[in-house]
Design a protein around this motif. Structure first.
Motif, PDB file in Angstrom:
ATOM      1  N   ALA A   1       0.829  -1.212   0.000  1.00 46.35           N
ATOM      2  CA  ALA A   1       0.000   0.000   0.000  1.00 46.35           C
ATOM      3  C   ALA A   1       0.859   1.256   0.000  1.00 46.35           C
ATOM      4  N   ASN A   2       1.960   1.228   0.750  1.00 45.89           N
ATOM      5  CA  ASN A   2       2.826   2.413   0.798  1.00 45.89           C
ATOM      6  C   ASN A   2       3.279   2.835  -0.586  1.00 45.89           C
ATOM      7  N   ILE A   3       3.774   1.879  -1.351  1.00 48.86           N
ATOM      8  CA  ILE A   3       4.298   2.216  -2.677  1.00 48.86           C
ATOM      9  C   ILE A   3       3.162   2.447  -3.674  1.00 48.86           C
ATOM     10  N   SER A   4       2.044   1.763  -3.487  1.00 51.44           N
ATOM     11  CA  SER A   4       0.887   1.962  -4.359  1.00 51.44           C
ATOM     12  C   SER A   4       0.350   3.383  -4.238  1.00 51.44           C
ATOM     13  N   GLU A   5       0.234   3.870  -3.008  1.00 55.41           N
ATOM     14  CA  GLU A   5      -0.281   5.232  -2.809  1.00 55.41           C
ATOM     15  C   GLU A   5       0.625   6.255  -3.470  1.00 55.41           C
ATOM     16  N   ARG A   6       1.926   6.005  -3.457  1.00 57.75           N
ATOM     17  CA  ARG A   6       2.862   6.927  -4.121  1.00 57.75           C
ATOM     18  C   ARG A   6       2.672   6.890  -5.644  1.00 57.75           C
ATOM     19  N   ARG A   7       2.368   5.729  -6.180  1.00 53.97           N
ATOM     20  CA  ARG A   7       2.087   5.649  -7.620  1.00 53.97           C
ATOM     21  C   ARG A   7       0.781   6.377  -7.947  1.00 53.97           C
ATOM     22  N   THR A   8      -0.211   6.265  -7.063  1.00 54.53           N
ATOM     23  CA  THR A   8      -1.464   7.000  -7.257  1.00 54.53           C
ATOM     24  C   THR A   8      -1.203   8.497  -7.284  1.00 54.53           C
ATOM     25  N   GLU A   9      -0.362   8.963  -6.375  1.00 56.44           N
ATOM     26  CA  GLU A   9      -0.024  10.387  -6.359  1.00 56.44           C
ATOM     27  C   GLU A   9       0.579  10.821  -7.696  1.00 56.44           C
ATOM     28  N   ARG A  10       1.407   9.994  -8.266  1.00 57.56           N
ATOM     29  CA  ARG A  10       2.033  10.353  -9.550  1.00 57.56           C
ATOM     30  C   ARG A  10       1.012  10.342 -10.689  1.00 57.56           C
ATOM     31  N   LEU A  11      -0.032   9.558 -10.535  1.00 56.10           N
ATOM     32  CA  LEU A  11      -1.085   9.511 -11.558  1.00 56.10           C
ATOM     33  C   LEU A  11      -1.995  10.742 -11.506  1.00 56.10           C
ATOM     34  N   VAL A  12      -2.192  11.304 -10.310  1.00 53.91           N
ATOM     35  CA  VAL A  12      -3.176  12.389 -10.183  1.00 53.91           C
ATOM     36  C   VAL A  12      -2.544  13.772 -10.097  1.00 53.91           C
ATOM     37  N   ASN A  13      -1.265  13.859  -9.776  1.00 48.08           N
ATOM     38  CA  ASN A  13      -0.617  15.151  -9.544  1.00 48.08           C
ATOM     39  C   ASN A  13      -0.157  15.755 -10.870  1.00 48.08           C
ATOM     40  N   PRO A  14      -0.742  16.864 -11.296  1.00 46.20           N
ATOM     41  CA  PRO A  14      -0.375  17.453 -12.592  1.00 46.20           C
ATOM     42  C   PRO A  14       1.056  17.971 -12.645  1.00 46.20           C
ATOM     43  N   GLN A  15       1.682  18.143 -11.490  1.00 42.90           N
ATOM     44  CA  GLN A  15       3.081  18.573 -11.473  1.00 42.90           C
ATOM     45  C   GLN A  15       4.036  17.417 -11.735  1.00 42.90           C
ATOM     46  N   LEU A  16       3.507  16.174 -11.721  1.00 40.30           N
ATOM     47  CA  LEU A  16       4.349  14.998 -11.890  1.00 40.30           C
ATOM     48  C   LEU A  16       4.053  14.234 -13.174  1.00 40.30           C
ATOM     49  N   ASN A  17       3.107  14.716 -13.972  1.00 41.61           N
ATOM     50  CA  ASN A  17       2.780  14.031 -15.231  1.00 41.61           C
ATOM     51  C   ASN A  17       2.169  15.004 -16.226  1.00 41.61           C
ATOM     52  N   ASP A  18       1.841  14.519 -17.401  1.00 39.62           N
ATOM     53  CA  ASP A  18       1.216  15.358 -18.425  1.00 39.62           C
ATOM     54  C   ASP A  18      -0.238  14.960 -18.652  1.00 39.62           C
ATOM     55  N   LEU A  19      -0.837  14.310 -17.676  1.00 37.14           N
ATOM     56  CA  LEU A  19      -2.241  13.923 -17.737  1.00 37.14           C
ATOM     57  C   LEU A  19      -3.118  15.062 -17.230  1.00 37.14           C
ATOM     58  N   PRO A  20      -4.426  15.008 -17.478  1.00 36.05           N
ATOM     59  CA  PRO A  20      -5.316  16.042 -16.919  1.00 36.05           C
ATOM     60  C   PRO A  20      -5.193  16.071 -15.397  1.00 36.05           C
ATOM     61  N   PRO A  21      -5.199  17.236 -14.783  1.00 34.79           N
ATOM     62  CA  PRO A  21      -5.056  17.321 -13.331  1.00 34.79           C
ATOM     63  C   PRO A  21      -6.074  16.449 -12.594  1.00 34.79           C
ATOM     64  N   PHE A  22      -5.573  15.605 -11.735  1.00 35.04           N
ATOM     65  CA  PHE A  22      -6.398  14.682 -10.946  1.00 35.04           C
ATOM     66  C   PHE A  22      -7.289  13.797 -11.815  1.00 35.04           C
TER      67      PHE A  22
END
Length: 499
Positions: free
Chosen positions: A347-368
């Motif tokens: 869960a610890n590492i999964s939640e960090r991957r979720t953060e990278r999926l939703v955080n617009p500062q960490l990816n080029d996907l739509p914010p959240f």
């Protein structure tokens, strides 16, 4: 049909009996061994020998001689007085596993019970009669006395069992409807029923089955996240992991390569970036370490499910009866604490991957991952929820086995707290499954933005099947429903209804 011998039960067979309701029977050799040990008990009683738990009291009362005429009352009083369980009952699957493991231990032929007792216990299992066993009240040494006493109550026609709707109903009513006669406990039998580690071990086996599924699910969910974030697959190359040498790490990397082998969404080193964050780059190292712990836990459970853990034990056809301490739950207590930490890390590492999926500062996907950023929040609070569960796990992961408290007037002055550890492990497992469900929901949305036609064959099949459970996020909705639906779909213990 599973044939029980007392020595050969496997985790897979426990799954088949406890989740799939496969029938059981006791081997003829085991029944013969049961009779031989019972004959020894009968001789002890007839000869009025002083043997703990047979012709004496229990715990601090072990020096008190019990008259032959009081033997039946002694055993009955033991079960009633020790049935001090509290709180919510164990899930039916755990109650069923507890019965199976207690039966498997008794038929080893060193416990001194009668054939009618083990045959009745087998009959109850096959008839899907499941004791209501409160979860709280065991110290994990002297056996799981309180939980197993509630199990034993059912054999004597007392206590409660679960009905078809999961409600508690009086045992006597159910046994009468099934034409099953309650047992009148004889010398040694009450003690043999409750002196053991079957509560923590039953919970531990069910925990392991769930944890193993979580470990595998975390890999394909992480693979889909890799695609959603256009992750670098060079990090899974075998040479990296062979250079370190951990077999579990090597195996995770191999599976990740297989899951992503024909993906058009992943990238190579330097194609879009030189390195990914640790939550992507270190999947084999982190997941592999948790697999090491799972392997340790499995090894201990496979020993314990075929162990004689009551006291005293009868050897050499009754010539040697020894009072020992096999009821002490320390091996399983340590294993459950290790399991808690290992599963929490998924869960610890999964939640960090979720953060990278939703955080617009960490990816080029739509914010959240919002279909309309600003107007609609999308997956913003799903990450909050995952973070809350991860934080809760940190408290639950505190080792239960480092604690001990004396009991029975200091006769039993060191205890394992293994059942508490097993219960907390179960709580962590439920939390982790929901954290993974959240990552999966976010990954599904991310790859949809990228283009599902570019998914690897395996993840595309997962995407297609999961969209019937979690629809695409076209607008904000009550995501709690999606999380629970997906967590349920990931649960390997969905039990079919009684025939």
């Amino acid at each position: 049909m599973i044939v029980l011998t007392g020595n050969t039960l496997t985790i897979d067979e426990i799954y088949r009996v406890c989740v799939q309701f496969e029938k059981i029977e006791i081997s003829a050799q085991s029944l013969a061994a049961v009779q031989k040990s019972r004959d020894a008990v009968e001789r002890i009683v007839a000869e009025e020998r002083v043997v703990y738990g047979i012709t004496t009291g229990f715990g601090k009362f072990s020096d008190m001689r019990i008259e032959n005429g009081d033997v039946e009352e002694l055993q009955l009083n033991l079960i009633r007085s020790h049935a001090c369980g509290m709180g919510e009952p164990f899930p039916i699957v755990v109650s069923r596993a507890m019965m199976l493991l207690r039966l498997n231990a008794l038929i080893k032929g060193v416990s001194g019970v009668r054939q009618i007792l083990v045959q009745t216990l087998a009959q109850l299992i096959n008839a899907q009669v499941h004791p209501v066993i409160p979860q709280q009240g065991s110290l994990g040494a002297s056996g799981d006395l309180a939980p197993l006493s509630h199990l034993a109550l059912v054999l004597i026609g007392e206590g409660f069992v679960h009905d078809d709707h999961g409600h508690a109903t009086p045992t006597a009513t159910v046994l009468q409807s099934l034409n099953i006669s309650p047992i009148i406990l004889q010398a040694k039998e009450g003690l043999a029923l409750i002196n053991g580690t079957q509560a923590m071990t039953a919970m531990g086996v069910i925990n392991y089955i769930e944890a193993e599924k979580i470990a595998f699910d975390s890999e394909w969910i992480a693979a889909m996240t890799m695609e959603g974030l256009e992750g670098i697959t060079d990090v899974f190359y075998p040479e990296i992991h062979e250079a370190r040498g951990y077999p579990q790490q090597i195996a995770v990397a191999q599976r990740m390569m297989t899951l992503l082998q024909d993906s058009k969404l992943t990238t190579t080193q330097g194609e879009k970036r030189v390195q990914d964050a640790y939550s992507l780059r270190c999947i084999p190292q982190v997941h592999g370490a948790s697999w090491q712990a799972l392997d340790y836990v499995k090894e201990k459970l496979e020993i314990e499910i075929n162990a004689a853990t009551d006291n005293p034990l009868i050897f050499q056809d009754g010539d040697y009866i020894v009072s020992g301490g096999n009821f002490h739950g320390q091996p399983i207590a340590l294993a459950m604490d290790f399991l808690k930490i290992a599963v929490a890390e998924f869960a610890n590492i999964s939640e960090r991957r979720t953060e990278r999926l939703v955080n617009p500062q960490l990816n080029d996907l739509p914010p959240f991952l919002s279909p309309s950023p600003g107007l609609q929040s999308g997956a913003m609070i799903m990450q909050y929820a995952a973070a809350a569960l991860v934080s809760e796990n940190k408290t639950l992961a505190h080792p239960a086995s480092v604690d001990s408290i004396p009991s029975s007037a200091n006769q039993e002055d060191h205890v394992s707290m293994g059942t508490i550890g097993a219960r907390h492990a179960s709580m962590i497992i439920q939390n982790v499954r929901r954290v993974l469900a959240i990552e999966c929901i976010c990954a599904l949305q991310a790859v949809e933005f990228r283009g599902t036609d570019k998914l690897a064959t395996f993840t595309k099949a997962k995407f297609d099947s999961l969209r019937s459970i979690v629809p695409s996020i076209k607008k904000d909705r009550v995501f709690s429903i999606d999380i629970e639906n997906l967590a349920t779909a990931l649960n390997p213990l969905i039990i079919k209804k009684n025939d």
